[in-house]
Scaffold this motif. Structure first.
Motif, PDB file in Angstrom:
ATOM      1  N   PHE A  74       0.841  -1.191   0.000  1.00 49.15           N
ATOM      2  CA  PHE A  74       0.000   0.000   0.000  1.00 49.15           C
ATOM      3  C   PHE A  74       0.881   1.248   0.000  1.00 49.15           C
ATOM      4  N   GLU A  85      -2.872   2.021  -3.982  1.00 46.89           N
ATOM      5  CA  GLU A  85      -3.912   2.377  -3.031  1.00 46.89           C
ATOM      6  C   GLU A  85      -4.424   1.126  -2.325  1.00 46.89           C
ATOM      7  N   THR A  98      -6.666  -0.560   1.119  1.00 50.41           N
ATOM      8  CA  THR A  98      -7.975  -0.393   1.723  1.00 50.41           C
ATOM      9  C   THR A  98      -7.841  -0.388   3.233  1.00 50.41           C
ATOM     10  N   GLY A  99      -8.784   0.243   3.860  1.00 52.74           N
ATOM     11  CA  GLY A  99      -8.900   0.152   5.300  1.00 52.74           C
ATOM     12  C   GLY A  99      -7.883   0.916   6.100  1.00 52.74           C
ATOM     13  N   GLU A 135      -3.914   1.679   5.009  1.00 43.75           N
ATOM     14  CA  GLU A 135      -3.713   2.824   4.107  1.00 43.75           C
ATOM     15  C   GLU A 135      -3.910   4.139   4.847  1.00 43.75           C
ATOM     16  N   ASP A 136      -4.940   4.189   5.684  1.00 43.71           N
ATOM     17  CA  ASP A 136      -5.189   5.400   6.472  1.00 43.71           C
ATOM     18  C   ASP A 136      -4.039   5.674   7.439  1.00 43.71           C
TER      19      ASP A 136
END
Length: 152
Positions: free
Chosen positions: A97, A108, A110-111, A114-115
């Motif tokens: 990621f 990119e 998910t979830g 990545e944040d």
């Protein structure tokens, strides 16, 4: 700030820098085993460069003219920024990621991972910019102080 406290912080920065340097070297052993080897190479280099930055900063730490509170703030900001940098890039290398780092091949994700990578990258950038500006001001004050002392 008291010289003893400055010296203690300087020694801690050097010690943490050496640890970060070592971790950077160790990450280099696992570059090919990561999901994104290009990002892993970046993590390896981040560990080494940020480790050297902390060591150098520790060496010149006592030359800054800043208040005790500002010293404490930049001490913790620089530790956070250097270690968050390594953690973010290792996470990106391991997971693949890292949409904010497309040149190193980040995709990119998910979830929460990545944040988390995005949060770490943004917050460490703000931390390190703040540290660098304050350090420049503190060193400039040191130079002005020296020029006043030598003028007499």
């Amino acid at each position: 700030m008291e010289n003893k406290a400055k010296t203690q912080q300087a020694n801690q920065l050097i010690f943490l820098g050496l640890i970060l340097f070592l971790v950077g070297l160790l990450v280099g052993l696992f570059v090919q085993k990561m999901t994104n080897p290009r990002m892993a190479l970046s993590a390896h280099l981040e560990g080494i460069m940020n480790g050297m930055f902390l060591v150098i900063l520790g060496i010149i730490w006592t030359r800054f003219v800043l208040s005790k509170i500002i010293f404490r703030v930049i001490f913790w900001l620089v530790i956070y920024g250097t270690f968050a940098n390594l953690v973010a890039v290792i996470l990106a290398a391991y997971t693949g990621f890292g949409k904010m780092m497309p040149i190193a091949g980040g995709h990119e994700g998910t979830g929460i991972i990545e944040d988390l990578i995005t949060f770490l990258l943004l917050s460490l950038a703000l931390s390190m910019i703040t540290v660098c500006v304050i350090i420049l001001v503190g060193f400039y004050k040191h130079m002005k102080q020296l020029s006043k002392e030598t003028a007499y």
